[in-house]
Scaffold this active site. Structure first.
Site, PDB file in Angstrom:
ATOM      1  N   GLU A 152      -3.872 -10.379   0.538  1.00  0.00           N
ATOM      2  CA  GLU A 152      -4.747 -10.321   1.711  1.00  0.00           C
ATOM      3  C   GLU A 152      -6.149 -10.725   1.262  1.00  0.00           C
ATOM      4  O   GLU A 152      -6.616 -10.301   0.206  1.00  0.00           O
ATOM      5  CB  GLU A 152      -4.796  -8.914   2.325  1.00  0.00           C
ATOM      6  N   GLU A 157       0.819  -1.215   0.000  1.00  0.00           N
ATOM      7  CA  GLU A 157       0.000   0.000   0.000  1.00  0.00           C
ATOM      8  C   GLU A 157       0.854   1.267   0.000  1.00  0.00           C
ATOM      9  O   GLU A 157       0.748   2.124   0.874  1.00  0.00           O
ATOM     10  CB  GLU A 157      -0.952  -0.029   1.201  1.00  0.00           C
TER      11      GLU A 157
END
Length: 948
Positions: A550, A461
């Site tokens: 994820e 991220e």
């Protein structure tokens, strides 16, 4: 080791640092002590801060806040976000905490004439080092080691090391991970003595012949020559290097004590080098080595020894465990998944049954003790986890050694995350390029020899730039230069311009299935990749395997659609699994005395979350998303993960009636077990046992079975040990005997798979997995082909849909049903049931003259609490459904002894669209079956709207 107690002082701003604190003669009144390693906040200095996305310091100012600055930074205007560090929101605990450390040590006399290095495994977030008052160096990057040559600063006798640690630095912009923001020397510190001529670095890379079974170990060793000059100088003895491989035999241990059976070595004499470092390249050919995988973690011991002159005593020997393991990405060119890709380990398209693992201990935070690491690896194996993503930073070298030993595939992730500023940094900004490249080089250079690491990750991220020369492109190039073999992943590369895999976090089951079925096709929605479509370009993820970094976040009680994900992953060759978010709840334990018997204190643990320390900003309980508690007690989601991830599975063979024989293996068909495969969970006596492993047989397991009646075992047996080769299946017969089913009883067959022998992570008999199947009562009788006397079967209700119960009318009295405008009344010999047609449910039940129920049986579909969606809970409380609309109520009496009532109820969802009638609402189907004995059976089906 320098671990232990250090002198310590903490200040909330660098302005308060006492002058000359790093010099030997400094008087330190008021200084305390602190254990090293540790996180200073958990030792009572400053406060922990928990943030997920937000930076814990201001990002709207161009100047670092000074002490006494009263500016309201919440209202500050936006400006250059690159130079702001500090947290003025937390009063005396901010804005720029700094920790000071001092410790004395003595160098052994045997180290005379050798180089001495001080090694820090990890310091958050930036630090300066002094030795005997002389500046030795600076480092930042909280999660990789820093090492300093301190030979020239040492003195005979006692020496002093002083360290100044800053909680925040400009590197903190690259460390905005979902975690507690702690600081200090949080990993080990130690001294290393090495000869002047030494092994500077080495890279061991295995090349496998996956068809023939032989291998070559390629070893590149860089030799650093001493300050007196290289070997070609007159009078200096020649230096030689000997590279050897040793085999381990028997049970290995964490201490790695057994080194046996040397394999022929290669050596090379270094002559006339042109620089102070020499690169030595050798190949060691090995016949049929045992290969490393997560299923079979076979390791060898590599030694690199340096000799000078004719001496047979080495001046240095470097040991490292190595494994023969290959990893590559293969393009899929034909079949349904043509255009996709596969990650191959040792030539096999493994499935990653993974979990994200943060460094965490409930008492010491980011300082994870060795016993906790071992406990976690035991848990990984016991939960059938075969892969770990090191979210979101590298771990200690010891952790990777454990991964090598226990057998875990690792995605090693670089310490780069700019979550709160993903649109700004690092992107294409050259100001951040060198820092990010340095971090990925630190990771790859240290970890490259671990066979457990099969994928590199460029971070998490941290956005992606808009050019073809982003900072992440430079990071990938640097990683490739050090290791050309392993795939490289970066999930935030939404353009798929540099990532080797499709890592989309929290991709839906439908997206995964679409990639599995049509990997070379664009999404159906034309708004995605419109420019590429217009230019006629192929999809950007062509020939990339899907591996979710994820998925299935487990915050609260459990995740969602876990089995549905794996139904898809098992169905297509290019969908290879993912990493559950996440392993452990990152909460901090607070121990409190609690009165107990006789007034004695008793420890009572409380776990603290974001905001519990007065920290601002904070993200509350988002830190609690694990499948285990901070102290590793498992949640229900851990058991769910273990079940879904198990590597052995029984498939029921469709029952064909009496006399059914051994099934044809060609009749085997993979059946989904999620929401689309509920009907496949009925079984009889024949099953296929599937081995999902890629490298080992099932002969290490013992398989037992139990026949249950209403949950109680009535018969059990063993199938023994089955030699089922990897990726195959065999038919087995479960030899339970016939019986006369009890009236209304339910029967299930359970198979359990246990370890035959103890392993390093579990005792003999440990339960690896299980399967359970419903056995229809009629199949248990002699008419189903089992040896027993004939039994008269009770007929079933005709036309009762999915809910069929035995028809009791064949030996019970009759009942009657009557309808009015608002009610339905069902009466038997000694009971009366009233159903309110306006509510769609039973409102009164009388039996033998007594009122058993007087009030509506309102459907309660209260959603199980889930911290991801706390605001939705109140919607499903029964009192909030009083205005639910009954769409229809029907009555059917298929036999004289039974009455069936079916209601369809439209629920209120309490969103704006629902209030205006613009939305498809959730439907509850409520079926009631009443028989002549007064027994009432319920069957409920809830169809929520898709947004829920």
């Amino acid at each position: 080791s320098l671990c232990g107690t250090w002198s310590f002082a903490w200040y909330n701003h660098p302005d308060k640092i006492p002058e000359n604190f790093y010099k030997p003669g400094f008087d330190a009144p008021g200084w305390g002590a602190i254990p090293v390693p540790s996180c200073v906040e958990l030792e009572g200095h400053g406060i922990p801060i928990y943030c997920n996305v937000n930076y814990p310091f201001v990002t709207e100012r161009t100047m670092i806040p000074a002490r006494g600055d009263t500016t309201d930074y919440n209202k500050a205007g936006h400006a250059d976000a690159y130079h702001v560090v500090g947290n003025p929101w937390i009063g005396e605990h901010g804005p720029l905490p700094v920790a000071l450390y001092r410790k004395t040590f003595t160098i052994p006399g045997t180290w005379q004439g050798r180089r001495v290095f001080i090694h820090f495994d990890g310091v958050i977030s930036a630090f300066y080092v002094w030795i005997n008052g002389v500046y030795a160096g600076y480092s930042q990057d909280s999660m990789t080691p820093a090492e300093f040559d301190i030979t020239g600063y040492l003195q005979p006798g006692e020496n002093l090391v002083a360290v100044q640690v800053h909680k925040w630095c400009d590197g903190s912009y690259l460390e905005d991970q979902d975690m507690w923001r702690l600081s200090g020397i949080h990993r080990d510190v130690y001294l290393v003595s090495r000869p002047a001529t030494r092994v500077h670095d080495f890279h061991a890379r295995s090349e496998l012949d996956v068809t023939g079974g032989d291998a070559v170990l390629h070893v590149e060793a860089t030799i650093h020559h001493g300050p007196a000059g290289p070997a070609h100088e007159a009078g200096r003895p020649a230096t030689s290097v000997r590279i050897a491989l040793h085999e381990w035999r028997g049970e290995t241990s964490v201490e790695m004590a057994a080194i046996l059976a040397a394999i022929p070595a290669a050596s090379e004499t270094i002559s006339s080098p042109t620089s102070t470092r020499t690169l030595v390249k050798r190949e060691i050919k090995v016949i049929a080595p045992r290969k490393w995988s997560a299923e079979t973690p076979e390791l060898y011991d590599l030694t690199i020894a340096l000799f000078q002159g004719d001496s047979m005593s080495p001046i240095e020997v470097v040991h490292a465990p190595v494994g023969f393991r290959s990893v590559a990405i293969r393009k899929i060119s034909d079949g349904e998944s043509a255009g996709g890709g596969q990650i191959l380990v040792n030539g096999q398209p493994i499935k990653f049954k993974g979990v994200n693992v943060h460094d965490w201990d409930p008492d010491t935070g980011l300082t994870v003790p060795f016993h906790r690491m071992v406990q976690d690896f035991h848990a990984f194996k016991r939960l059938n986890v075969n892969a770990v993503l090191t979210c979101h930073y590298p771990k200690t070298d010891t952790w990777y050694l454990l991964a090598d030993i226990f057998g875990i595939y690792v995605m090693d992730e670089c310490n780069v995350e700019s979550h709160g500023l993903t649109q700004k940094i690092p992107a294409d900004d050259d100001k951040w390029r060198a820092a990010c490249v340095d971090r990925v080089v630190n990771m790859v250079a240290r970890d490259k020899n671990h066979p457990s690491i099969v994928i590199w990750s460029l971070g998490n991220e941290a956005g992606i730039g808009k050019t073809d020369n982003t900072v992440h492109h430079s990071m990938k190039q640097a990683a490739r230069a050090l290791d050309p073999e392993r795939p490289i992943q970066y999930e935030h590369d939404h353009r798929y311009c540099l990532t080797d895999t499709i890592g989309n976090m929290y991709a839906t089951v439908e997206f995964c299935e679409a990639i599995g079925k049509h990997p070379a096709a664009y999404p159906a929605d034309p708004k995605y990749f419109s420019q590429e479509r217009a230019e006629g370009k192929p999809v950007p993820w062509l020939h990339k395997p899907l591996l979710l970094v994820e998925y299935n976040t487990t915050r609260g009680n459990a995740g969602a659609q876990f089995q549905e994900y794996w139904d898809v992953f098992e169905s297509y060759p290019n969908t290879q699994g993912g990493f559950v978010w996440e392993y452990v709840d990152k909460a901090i334990r607070k121990k409190q005395p609690k009165p107990w018997k006789g007034g004695l204190p008793r420890p009572h643990d409380t776990f603290l979350y974001g905001g519990d320390f007065g920290d601002r900003p904070y993200d509350t309980i988002a830190c609690a998303s694990g499948v285990v508690d901070p102290d590793r007690r498992p949640h229900p989601s851990a058991e769910e993960m273990k079940k879904v991830y198990q590597e052995v599975r029984a498939h029921p063979v469709p029952y064909l009636g009496p006399g059914q024989g051994k099934p044809d293996p060609d009749s085997f068909k993979y059946t989904r077990v999620g929401s689309e495969g509920e009907g496949d969970r009925e079984g009889h006596r024949w099953y296929f046992i599937e081995n999902k492993h890629f490298f080992r047989s099932l002969d290490f397991l013992a398989i037992t079975w139990e026949l249950l009646e209403n949950g109680i075992c009535i018969e059990q047996g063993s199938l023994g040990s089955l030699d089922v080769p990897p990726r195959t299946f065999v038919p087995v017969l479960v030899p339970f005997t016939a019986l006369a089913p009890a009236d209304g009883a339910e029967y299930h067959l359970t198979m359990r798979y246990r370890l035959k022998a103890a392993t390093s992570w579990a005792p003999a008999g440990f339960l690896i997995g299980f399967d359970q199947f419903r056995v229809p009562a009629a199949w248990l009788k002699a008419g189903a082909g089992l040896a027993a006397s004939s039994i008269v079967a009770a007929p079933a209700i005709a036309g009762a849909g999915p809910f069929a119960v035995p028809d009791a009318s064949w030996h019970r009295p009759m009942i009657a049903a009557s309808q009015g405008t608002d009610a339905i009344v069902v009466e038997g010999t000694d009971f009366r049931v009233t159903i309110d047609k306006t509510r769609g449910c039973i409102v009164r039940f009388e039996s033998k003259g007594d009122i058993m129920l007087d009030g509506p049986m309102i459907p309660n579909v209260l959603k199980v609490p889930c911290d991801d969606f706390p605001l939705q809970l109140g919607v499903w409380l029964p009192e909030n459904q009083v205005d639910a609309k009954v769409l229809s109520v029907t009555v059917d009496q298929p036999t004289p002894g039974q009455v069936a009532i079916t209601s369809k109820i439209q629920f209120n969802d309490f969103d704006e669209a629902s209030k205006h009638g613009d939305d498809l609402l959730s439907i509850w189907t409520h079926e009631i079956v009443i028989n002549a004995s007064g027994k009432i059976f319920f069957h409920n089906k809830f169809a929520p709207k898709s947004e829920i």
